[in-house]
Write a protein that holds these residues in place. Sequence first.
Motif, PDB file in Angstrom:
ATOM      1  N   ILE A  39       2.464 -49.884  32.173  1.00 46.87           N
ATOM      2  CA  ILE A  39       3.103 -49.837  30.854  1.00 46.87           C
ATOM      3  C   ILE A  39       4.041 -48.636  30.757  1.00 46.87           C
ATOM      4  O   ILE A  39       5.181 -48.749  30.289  1.00 46.87           O
ATOM      5  CB  ILE A  39       2.033 -49.790  29.748  1.00 46.87           C
ATOM      6  CG1 ILE A  39       1.361 -51.143  29.633  1.00 46.87           C
ATOM      7  CG2 ILE A  39       2.647 -49.384  28.417  1.00 46.87           C
ATOM      8  CD1 ILE A  39       0.193 -51.173  28.706  1.00 46.87           C
ATOM      9  N   LEU A  40       3.562 -47.492  31.241  1.00 46.12           N
ATOM     10  CA  LEU A  40       4.416 -46.299  31.195  1.00 46.12           C
ATOM     11  C   LEU A  40       5.689 -46.526  31.996  1.00 46.12           C
ATOM     12  O   LEU A  40       6.783 -46.133  31.587  1.00 46.12           O
ATOM     13  CB  LEU A  40       3.650 -45.086  31.722  1.00 46.12           C
ATOM     14  CG  LEU A  40       2.506 -44.612  30.833  1.00 46.12           C
ATOM     15  CD1 LEU A  40       1.754 -43.464  31.474  1.00 46.12           C
ATOM     16  CD2 LEU A  40       3.032 -44.195  29.471  1.00 46.12           C
ATOM     17  N   LEU A  44       8.062 -48.556  30.029  1.00 48.84           N
ATOM     18  CA  LEU A  44       8.638 -47.904  28.857  1.00 48.84           C
ATOM     19  C   LEU A  44       9.683 -46.857  29.255  1.00 48.84           C
ATOM     20  O   LEU A  44      10.290 -46.231  28.400  1.00 48.84           O
ATOM     21  CB  LEU A  44       7.540 -47.252  28.016  1.00 48.84           C
ATOM     22  CG  LEU A  44       6.657 -48.243  27.245  1.00 48.84           C
ATOM     23  CD1 LEU A  44       5.526 -47.522  26.550  1.00 48.84           C
ATOM     24  CD2 LEU A  44       7.475 -49.038  26.236  1.00 48.84           C
ATOM     25  N   GLN A  97       7.199 -55.185  22.822  1.00 53.99           N
ATOM     26  CA  GLN A  97       6.629 -54.311  21.791  1.00 53.99           C
ATOM     27  C   GLN A  97       5.326 -54.853  21.222  1.00 53.99           C
ATOM     28  O   GLN A  97       4.558 -54.119  20.610  1.00 53.99           O
ATOM     29  CB  GLN A  97       7.632 -54.117  20.649  1.00 53.99           C
ATOM     30  CG  GLN A  97       8.807 -53.281  21.072  1.00 53.99           C
ATOM     31  CD  GLN A  97       9.830 -53.152  19.986  1.00 53.99           C
ATOM     32  OE1 GLN A  97       9.656 -53.677  18.898  1.00 53.99           O
ATOM     33  NE2 GLN A  97      10.902 -52.453  20.280  1.00 53.99           N
ATOM     34  N   VAL A  98       5.093 -56.140  21.378  1.00 57.44           N
ATOM     35  CA  VAL A  98       3.820 -56.716  20.942  1.00 57.44           C
ATOM     36  C   VAL A  98       2.837 -56.673  22.103  1.00 57.44           C
ATOM     37  O   VAL A  98       1.649 -56.414  21.939  1.00 57.44           O
ATOM     38  CB  VAL A  98       4.011 -58.182  20.495  1.00 57.44           C
ATOM     39  CG1 VAL A  98       2.678 -58.803  20.129  1.00 57.44           C
ATOM     40  CG2 VAL A  98       4.984 -58.254  19.342  1.00 57.44           C
ATOM     41  N   PHE A 144       2.578 -54.661  24.893  1.00 62.78           N
ATOM     42  CA  PHE A 144       1.920 -53.485  25.458  1.00 62.78           C
ATOM     43  C   PHE A 144       0.869 -52.874  24.531  1.00 62.78           C
ATOM     44  O   PHE A 144      -0.176 -52.448  25.014  1.00 62.78           O
ATOM     45  CB  PHE A 144       2.949 -52.460  25.985  1.00 62.78           C
ATOM     46  CG  PHE A 144       3.553 -51.560  24.966  1.00 62.78           C
ATOM     47  CD1 PHE A 144       2.896 -50.412  24.578  1.00 62.78           C
ATOM     48  CD2 PHE A 144       4.785 -51.848  24.411  1.00 62.78           C
ATOM     49  CE1 PHE A 144       3.462 -49.577  23.626  1.00 62.78           C
ATOM     50  CE2 PHE A 144       5.350 -51.023  23.474  1.00 62.78           C
ATOM     51  CZ  PHE A 144       4.678 -49.883  23.073  1.00 62.78           C
ATOM     52  N   PRO A 145       1.077 -52.889  23.184  1.00 65.54           N
ATOM     53  CA  PRO A 145      -0.050 -52.415  22.356  1.00 65.54           C
ATOM     54  C   PRO A 145      -1.287 -53.287  22.543  1.00 65.54           C
ATOM     55  O   PRO A 145      -2.412 -52.793  22.535  1.00 65.54           O
ATOM     56  CB  PRO A 145       0.492 -52.530  20.936  1.00 65.54           C
ATOM     57  CG  PRO A 145       1.960 -52.488  21.069  1.00 65.54           C
ATOM     58  CD  PRO A 145       2.263 -53.177  22.359  1.00 65.54           C
ATOM     59  N   MET A 146      -1.069 -54.583  22.760  1.00 63.54           N
ATOM     60  CA  MET A 146      -2.196 -55.475  22.964  1.00 63.54           C
ATOM     61  C   MET A 146      -2.945 -55.088  24.240  1.00 63.54           C
ATOM     62  O   MET A 146      -4.174 -55.019  24.244  1.00 63.54           O
ATOM     63  CB  MET A 146      -1.691 -56.918  23.071  1.00 63.54           C
ATOM     64  CG  MET A 146      -2.790 -57.931  23.205  1.00 63.54           C
ATOM     65  SD  MET A 146      -2.127 -59.593  23.111  1.00 63.54           S
ATOM     66  CE  MET A 146      -1.900 -59.946  24.818  1.00 63.54           C
ATOM     67  N   ILE A 183      -3.047 -52.165  25.751  1.00 64.39           N
ATOM     68  CA  ILE A 183      -3.747 -50.881  25.580  1.00 64.39           C
ATOM     69  C   ILE A 183      -5.015 -51.070  24.738  1.00 64.39           C
ATOM     70  O   ILE A 183      -6.096 -50.599  25.105  1.00 64.39           O
ATOM     71  CB  ILE A 183      -2.811 -49.861  24.887  1.00 64.39           C
ATOM     72  CG1 ILE A 183      -1.609 -49.555  25.771  1.00 64.39           C
ATOM     73  CG2 ILE A 183      -3.589 -48.596  24.527  1.00 64.39           C
ATOM     74  CD1 ILE A 183      -1.825 -48.483  26.796  1.00 64.39           C
ATOM     75  N   LEU A 184      -4.867 -51.800  23.629  1.00 62.70           N
ATOM     76  CA  LEU A 184      -6.023 -51.959  22.747  1.00 62.70           C
ATOM     77  C   LEU A 184      -7.141 -52.729  23.452  1.00 62.70           C
ATOM     78  O   LEU A 184      -8.307 -52.324  23.429  1.00 62.70           O
ATOM     79  CB  LEU A 184      -5.600 -52.684  21.457  1.00 62.70           C
ATOM     80  CG  LEU A 184      -6.710 -52.866  20.419  1.00 62.70           C
ATOM     81  CD1 LEU A 184      -7.230 -51.514  19.956  1.00 62.70           C
ATOM     82  CD2 LEU A 184      -6.218 -53.673  19.223  1.00 62.70           C
ATOM     83  N   PHE A 185      -6.783 -53.834  24.096  1.00 60.77           N
ATOM     84  CA  PHE A 185      -7.801 -54.625  24.795  1.00 60.77           C
ATOM     85  C   PHE A 185      -8.417 -53.821  25.936  1.00 60.77           C
ATOM     86  O   PHE A 185      -9.604 -53.946  26.218  1.00 60.77           O
ATOM     87  CB  PHE A 185      -7.201 -55.929  25.333  1.00 60.77           C
ATOM     88  CG  PHE A 185      -7.006 -56.980  24.278  1.00 60.77           C
ATOM     89  CD1 PHE A 185      -7.030 -56.647  22.936  1.00 60.77           C
ATOM     90  CD2 PHE A 185      -6.820 -58.310  24.619  1.00 60.77           C
ATOM     91  CE1 PHE A 185      -6.853 -57.609  21.953  1.00 60.77           C
ATOM     92  CE2 PHE A 185      -6.647 -59.285  23.645  1.00 60.77           C
ATOM     93  CZ  PHE A 185      -6.654 -58.929  22.315  1.00 60.77           C
ATOM     94  N   ALA A 200      -8.842 -50.572  25.988  1.00 59.05           N
ATOM     95  CA  ALA A 200      -9.774 -49.603  25.398  1.00 59.05           C
ATOM     96  C   ALA A 200     -11.072 -50.308  24.985  1.00 59.05           C
ATOM     97  O   ALA A 200     -12.174 -49.840  25.283  1.00 59.05           O
ATOM     98  CB  ALA A 200      -9.130 -48.909  24.200  1.00 59.05           C
ATOM     99  N   ILE A 201     -10.936 -51.449  24.297  1.00 61.51           N
ATOM    100  CA  ILE A 201     -12.135 -52.168  23.857  1.00 61.51           C
ATOM    101  C   ILE A 201     -12.947 -52.634  25.064  1.00 61.51           C
ATOM    102  O   ILE A 201     -14.163 -52.473  25.114  1.00 61.51           O
ATOM    103  CB  ILE A 201     -11.749 -53.379  22.975  1.00 61.51           C
ATOM    104  CG1 ILE A 201     -11.020 -52.921  21.721  1.00 61.51           C
ATOM    105  CG2 ILE A 201     -12.997 -54.172  22.590  1.00 61.51           C
ATOM    106  CD1 ILE A 201     -10.425 -54.042  20.908  1.00 61.51           C
ATOM    107  N   ILE A 212      -9.534 -44.211  31.503  1.00 59.87           N
ATOM    108  CA  ILE A 212      -8.327 -45.024  31.699  1.00 59.87           C
ATOM    109  C   ILE A 212      -7.055 -44.213  31.465  1.00 59.87           C
ATOM    110  O   ILE A 212      -6.059 -44.435  32.131  1.00 59.87           O
ATOM    111  CB  ILE A 212      -8.289 -46.348  30.877  1.00 59.87           C
ATOM    112  CG1 ILE A 212      -8.210 -46.094  29.393  1.00 59.87           C
ATOM    113  CG2 ILE A 212      -9.445 -47.245  31.228  1.00 59.87           C
ATOM    114  CD1 ILE A 212      -8.030 -47.373  28.584  1.00 59.87           C
TER     115      ILE A 212
END
Lengths: 153, 501
Positions: free
Chosen positions: B219-220, B223, B389-390, B392-394, B396-398, B400-401, B416
Amino acid sequence: MERRRSFPDVLAGGMFVLIGGAFVAGSLGYELGTPLRMGPGAFPLLVGLILAALGLAIVVKGLIAGEMISFGPIPWRAVGVIVLAVVFFGFTVRGLGFVPTSAVTALLTTLASSRVRPLTALAVAAGLTVASTLIFVVGLQLRIPLWGPWLGF
Amino acid sequence: MELLDNLALGFSTALLVQNVLYCFLGVLLGTAVGVLPGIGPTATVAMLLPITFSFEPVTALIMLAGIYYGAQYGGSTTAILINLPGESSAAVTALDGHAMARQGRAGAALAAAAVGSFIAGTVATVALAVAAPPLARVALEFGPAEYFSLVLLGLIVSIALARGSALKALAMIALGVLFGTVGQDIYTGTPRFVFEQRELYGGIDFVSVAVGMFGVAEILRNLENEQTRTAIVGRVKNLWPTREDRRRIVGPIARGTGLGAALGVLPGGGHVLASFTSYAVEKRISKRKEEFGNGAIEGVAGPESANNAAAQTSFIPLLTLGLPAHPVMALMVGAFIVHGITPGPNVITDEPELFWGLIASMWIGNVLLVLLNLPLIGVWVRMLRIPYQVLFPMIILFAAIGTYSLGFNAYDVYAIVFFGILGYVLIKCGCEPAPLLLGFVLGPLVEENLRRALIISRGDPSVFLTRPISAVLLALAAAALLIAVLPAIRKRREVVFAEDE
């Protein structure tokens, strides 16, 4: 191939030397044992030395005949925001609960992109919170409270 | 016919409703992440692994395997349509596949890829079923000394095949092995490198390492320079190849399948090597060399068959020796262990349903993939419009969870970011992340077998050279190391990779 000094090579080699050295230093604090009964320190010591040696070789090679790799820009904003978002998640998920933590993490993460618009960010964060709650807590029965004790529940 | 009995057992397991369902889910997800640039099968399998802990072991493995080979299919779709390989092995497909698409022959290219992949998948599944049992019988004779040498060989071969600097790849392996030593020592229980944090006693979870190195770091990288994806894709028509096309793809598919099935067994990026090699072979023997790069259907059919065959046979070392050949396989090792099964030669006798069920599911998965890919091609194309934009947040969040749900341990989540940043910097410096993950997973095996072999031999290190199998394996490892480091051979190796870029 051009024979030139290569910054990425030196950086990578340097990191390997440092990390290898750190593990070597650390493993000296544990029992090394004998070949027959190797202690907990022996194996990391050995591998740490190998890593440090490889790192050194990469540094030397980088100084005289390095690989030409363009290092490129570093997205500092993304790095900072993503680190913050993930650490926030790990730190607060137990206290705040699944829903608030997910929402804040998602919202923070959207800010990693330099092009994000506030409304898009909010919409994405809200959508992801709902989706992940449905998938992980409702669907997969993950045992994390939706609202945590810090909020008085 | 033992083989037929075994396959019958396999199909009776794989055709259970829930297994077909999860196989479908796996290949569906695999296709999706193969299509979407910016997320690969390794990160996906890593994120979904915690979810599968509650499944039956065979169901979990069927789904995870589906993600892996499904991604090989999906990667070729974007490579052909928009010249954006979603997976590294599809990079060659983009050369001629996209050229065909520009000439309005996208349909034929997609069909050649799908048909080639399906045939290759079928043949490779049979190869897997035939080759695995004898190999497992050999592996049963292995003692700790042999295992030590075997794992070492696997690690070194994986770098001989990887792209880029061999020195850096070796260092990445060593780094992975070192991170693998964090946590309690298996023999004495001494906690190592834990900084007095109780949460680290169990060691670093490999899911965190994989998600960090393959998810966050990627992801980095994406970006770094953001650009809006402009996916302008025309309607795909005329899926059925012409008689001329059909005649031209028979040879490449057969050769690609053979090459892929053989190269897939090798550790480290076997499927990438297979597709590159197949392309080079097709180009060399073709009478129409000038067409390559300008839309030769052979250049699509060959590599696509090769990478799919390789994706299938890369399960052979995993299922017979417990040795992962690819980062995804390393994650599968974790999946086996979570379910209380030690991957290795015993799986085939102790868990025949799981072993043959998994193999049979791969063929079912291949059928599902053809059905999913050809008629539904429009859906996948539309998925490309999902903005990053939708996405990569998904991720990261998934991530983390997912890592938190491993053991409700915040340290798994912090890990991570640690591995994400470390991986990002190292990737920028020209280091491949795959050797690190393989080293991390195999490191504890190396240490355990090294120490056990030395205990059995009463501290005599010559045991590795006096036991014949171990000595042969070590000699092979030394040879592989030589090949990887020697400049002359390296140059030729680079030619194989570079020729067609």
